[in-house]
Design a protein around this motif. Structure first.
Motif, PDB file in Angstrom:
ATOM      1  N   GLU A 123       9.397  -0.929  -5.297  1.00 60.24           N
ATOM      2  CA  GLU A 123      10.739  -0.633  -5.630  1.00 60.24           C
ATOM      3  C   GLU A 123      10.505   0.367  -6.756  1.00 60.24           C
ATOM      4  O   GLU A 123      11.333   1.159  -6.754  1.00 60.24           O
ATOM      5  N   LEU A 124       9.512   0.369  -7.740  1.00 59.90           N
ATOM      6  CA  LEU A 124       9.472   1.009  -8.988  1.00 59.90           C
ATOM      7  C   LEU A 124       8.661   2.325  -8.748  1.00 59.90           C
ATOM      8  O   LEU A 124       8.971   3.462  -9.334  1.00 59.90           O
ATOM      9  N   LEU A 125       7.562   2.334  -7.938  1.00 51.51           N
ATOM     10  CA  LEU A 125       6.750   3.125  -7.763  1.00 51.51           C
ATOM     11  C   LEU A 125       6.952   3.949  -6.537  1.00 51.51           C
ATOM     12  O   LEU A 125       5.956   4.859  -6.124  1.00 51.51           O
ATOM     13  N   GLY A 126       7.499   3.247  -5.595  1.00 49.63           N
ATOM     14  CA  GLY A 126       7.672   3.983  -4.187  1.00 49.63           C
ATOM     15  C   GLY A 126       6.513   3.844  -3.287  1.00 49.63           C
ATOM     16  O   GLY A 126       6.443   4.493  -2.266  1.00 49.63           O
ATOM     17  N   GLU A 127       5.690   3.068  -3.621  1.00 44.10           N
ATOM     18  CA  GLU A 127       4.537   2.610  -2.695  1.00 44.10           C
ATOM     19  C   GLU A 127       4.870   1.855  -1.612  1.00 44.10           C
ATOM     20  O   GLU A 127       5.937   1.131  -1.404  1.00 44.10           O
ATOM     21  N   LYS A 128       4.148   2.304  -0.457  1.00 41.93           N
ATOM     22  CA  LYS A 128       4.617   1.669   0.815  1.00 41.93           C
ATOM     23  C   LYS A 128       4.131   0.358   0.923  1.00 41.93           C
ATOM     24  O   LYS A 128       3.214  -0.135   0.331  1.00 41.93           O
ATOM     25  N   SER A 129       4.846  -0.623   1.779  1.00 40.45           N
ATOM     26  CA  SER A 129       4.447  -1.996   2.031  1.00 40.45           C
ATOM     27  C   SER A 129       3.188  -2.089   2.951  1.00 40.45           C
ATOM     28  O   SER A 129       3.036  -1.108   3.827  1.00 40.45           O
ATOM     29  N   SER A 130       2.800  -3.165   3.005  1.00 41.15           N
ATOM     30  CA  SER A 130       1.655  -3.267   3.936  1.00 41.15           C
ATOM     31  C   SER A 130       1.870  -3.157   5.500  1.00 41.15           C
ATOM     32  O   SER A 130       1.137  -2.484   6.308  1.00 41.15           O
ATOM     33  N   GLN A 131       3.123  -3.312   5.708  1.00 42.01           N
ATOM     34  CA  GLN A 131       3.436  -3.006   7.183  1.00 42.01           C
ATOM     35  C   GLN A 131       3.739  -1.379   7.286  1.00 42.01           C
ATOM     36  O   GLN A 131       4.094  -1.028   8.556  1.00 42.01           O
ATOM     37  N   ASP A 132       4.036  -0.950   6.442  1.00 41.86           N
ATOM     38  CA  ASP A 132       4.026   0.639   6.496  1.00 41.86           C
ATOM     39  C   ASP A 132       2.813   1.461   6.493  1.00 41.86           C
ATOM     40  O   ASP A 132       2.709   2.573   6.433  1.00 41.86           O
ATOM     41  N   ALA A 133       1.593   0.698   6.305  1.00 40.17           N
ATOM     42  CA  ALA A 133       0.303   1.271   5.933  1.00 40.17           C
ATOM     43  C   ALA A 133      -0.170   2.344   7.156  1.00 40.17           C
ATOM     44  O   ALA A 133      -1.157   3.041   7.008  1.00 40.17           O
ATOM     45  N   PRO A 172       7.750 -12.369   9.240  1.00 41.31           N
ATOM     46  CA  PRO A 172       8.629 -11.103   8.469  1.00 41.31           C
ATOM     47  C   PRO A 172       9.397 -10.236   9.479  1.00 41.31           C
ATOM     48  O   PRO A 172      10.277  -9.744   9.026  1.00 41.31           O
ATOM     49  N   ALA A 173       8.750 -10.161  10.423  1.00 41.36           N
ATOM     50  CA  ALA A 173       9.607  -9.110  11.687  1.00 41.36           C
ATOM     51  C   ALA A 173      10.845  -9.891  12.055  1.00 41.36           C
ATOM     52  O   ALA A 173      11.940  -9.327  11.704  1.00 41.36           O
ATOM     53  N   LEU A 174      10.960 -11.166  12.074  1.00 41.21           N
ATOM     54  CA  LEU A 174      12.374 -11.867  12.508  1.00 41.21           C
ATOM     55  C   LEU A 174      13.082 -11.864  11.224  1.00 41.21           C
ATOM     56  O   LEU A 174      14.410 -11.662  11.341  1.00 41.21           O
ATOM     57  N   LYS A 175      12.682 -12.147  10.199  1.00 36.33           N
ATOM     58  CA  LYS A 175      13.414 -12.305   8.779  1.00 36.33           C
ATOM     59  C   LYS A 175      14.058 -10.568   8.794  1.00 36.33           C
ATOM     60  O   LYS A 175      15.174 -10.342   8.422  1.00 36.33           O
ATOM     61  N   ALA A 176      13.294  -9.726   9.238  1.00 39.50           N
ATOM     62  CA  ALA A 176      14.051  -8.368   8.959  1.00 39.50           C
ATOM     63  C   ALA A 176      15.160  -8.107   9.951  1.00 39.50           C
ATOM     64  O   ALA A 176      16.145  -7.450   9.616  1.00 39.50           O
ATOM     65  N   GLY A 209      11.332   0.692  14.878  1.00 37.00           N
ATOM     66  CA  GLY A 209      10.035   1.299  14.592  1.00 37.00           C
ATOM     67  C   GLY A 209       9.495   0.605  13.748  1.00 37.00           C
ATOM     68  O   GLY A 209       7.770   1.066  13.373  1.00 37.00           O
ATOM     69  N   ARG A 210       9.696  -0.133  12.766  1.00 37.42           N
ATOM     70  CA  ARG A 210       9.204  -0.862  11.893  1.00 37.42           C
ATOM     71  C   ARG A 210       8.108  -2.078  12.466  1.00 37.42           C
ATOM     72  O   ARG A 210       8.545  -2.470  13.345  1.00 37.42           O
ATOM     73  N   SER A 211       6.880  -2.105  11.757  1.00 34.84           N
ATOM     74  CA  SER A 211       6.213  -2.962  12.439  1.00 34.84           C
ATOM     75  C   SER A 211       5.372  -3.963  11.392  1.00 34.84           C
ATOM     76  O   SER A 211       5.600  -3.573  10.141  1.00 34.84           O
ATOM     77  N   PHE A 212       5.428  -5.189  11.886  1.00 38.81           N
ATOM     78  CA  PHE A 212       4.966  -6.170  11.161  1.00 38.81           C
ATOM     79  C   PHE A 212       3.747  -6.772  11.496  1.00 38.81           C
ATOM     80  O   PHE A 212       3.535  -6.981  12.587  1.00 38.81           O
ATOM     81  N   GLN A 270      12.671 -11.816  -4.588  1.00 34.85           N
ATOM     82  CA  GLN A 270      12.676 -12.776  -3.735  1.00 34.85           C
ATOM     83  C   GLN A 270      13.416 -12.193  -2.165  1.00 34.85           C
ATOM     84  O   GLN A 270      12.795 -12.079  -1.216  1.00 34.85           O
ATOM     85  N   ARG A 271      14.709 -11.607  -2.556  1.00 33.02           N
ATOM     86  CA  ARG A 271      15.329 -10.936  -1.472  1.00 33.02           C
ATOM     87  C   ARG A 271      14.606  -9.890  -0.939  1.00 33.02           C
ATOM     88  O   ARG A 271      14.773  -9.483   0.402  1.00 33.02           O
ATOM     89  N   HIS A 272      13.870  -9.190  -1.717  1.00 31.18           N
ATOM     90  CA  HIS A 272      12.937  -7.902  -1.599  1.00 31.18           C
ATOM     91  C   HIS A 272      11.483  -8.167  -0.930  1.00 31.18           C
ATOM     92  O   HIS A 272      10.828  -7.079  -0.825  1.00 31.18           O
ATOM     93  N   SER A 273      11.370  -9.370  -0.849  1.00 28.17           N
ATOM     94  CA  SER A 273       9.992  -9.696  -0.492  1.00 28.17           C
ATOM     95  C   SER A 273       9.582 -10.050   1.025  1.00 28.17           C
ATOM     96  O   SER A 273      10.620 -10.514   1.531  1.00 28.17           O
ATOM     97  N   GLU A 274       8.576  -9.957   1.397  1.00 30.16           N
ATOM     98  CA  GLU A 274       7.989 -10.486   2.817  1.00 30.16           C
ATOM     99  C   GLU A 274       7.428 -11.991   2.343  1.00 30.16           C
ATOM    100  O   GLU A 274       6.415 -11.680   1.784  1.00 30.16           O
TER     101      GLU A 274
END
Length: 137
Positions: free
Chosen positions: A32-42, A100-104, A92-95, A15-19
């Protein structure tokens, strides 16, 4: 698809690491385990963001600033609207969505639509969203 059981401590970590309203527990584990990028890093593969329809309605423009002030903490958080309707933070992060942006920025689940102020108009994003929806009907 397989199912697994996890304890409360692991679930709290997820929960702490989710959007909120974006990530599933599986999305967090993949990141976290496979190092895949999140949707906002696409990057270029991303679609239109949640603010696009407000831009399209003429109520906001790319580059417009968003601001949220936390008076008790004496903090002000700023962001910008991108050309494709995303919320871009100064780092530089985008949401795709404001919450989710304000949470970040704040570290807390918070309603970005209700708390970000569109600086040029002085109005909350929620107000712009409602107006854009009413003009669309």
């Amino acid at each position: 698809m397989r199912k697994i059981e996890i304890d409360d401590e692991v679930f709290a970590y997820l929960q702490r690491h989710s959007e909120p309203l974006v990530d599933t527990p599986n999305d967090v584990l993949r990141r976290e385990l496979l190092g895949e990028k999140s949707s906002q890093d696409a990057g270029a593969e991303r679609g239109l963001g949640g603010l696009w329809f407000i831009i399209e309605a003429g109520l906001a423009a790319p580059g417009d600033q968003l601001r949220h002030h936390q008076p008790r903490l004496q903090r002000t958080h700023e962001a910008a609207i991108t050309a494709d309707g995303w919320v871009e933070l100064p780092d530089g992060r985008s949401f795709a969505q404001p919450s989710p942006a304000l949470k970040a920025q704040t570290g807390s689940d918070i309603n970005g639509w209700g708390q970000y102020t569109h600086v040029p108009s002085g109005r909350k994003l929620q107000s712009l969203r409602e107006e854009a929806r009413s003009t669309k009907s």
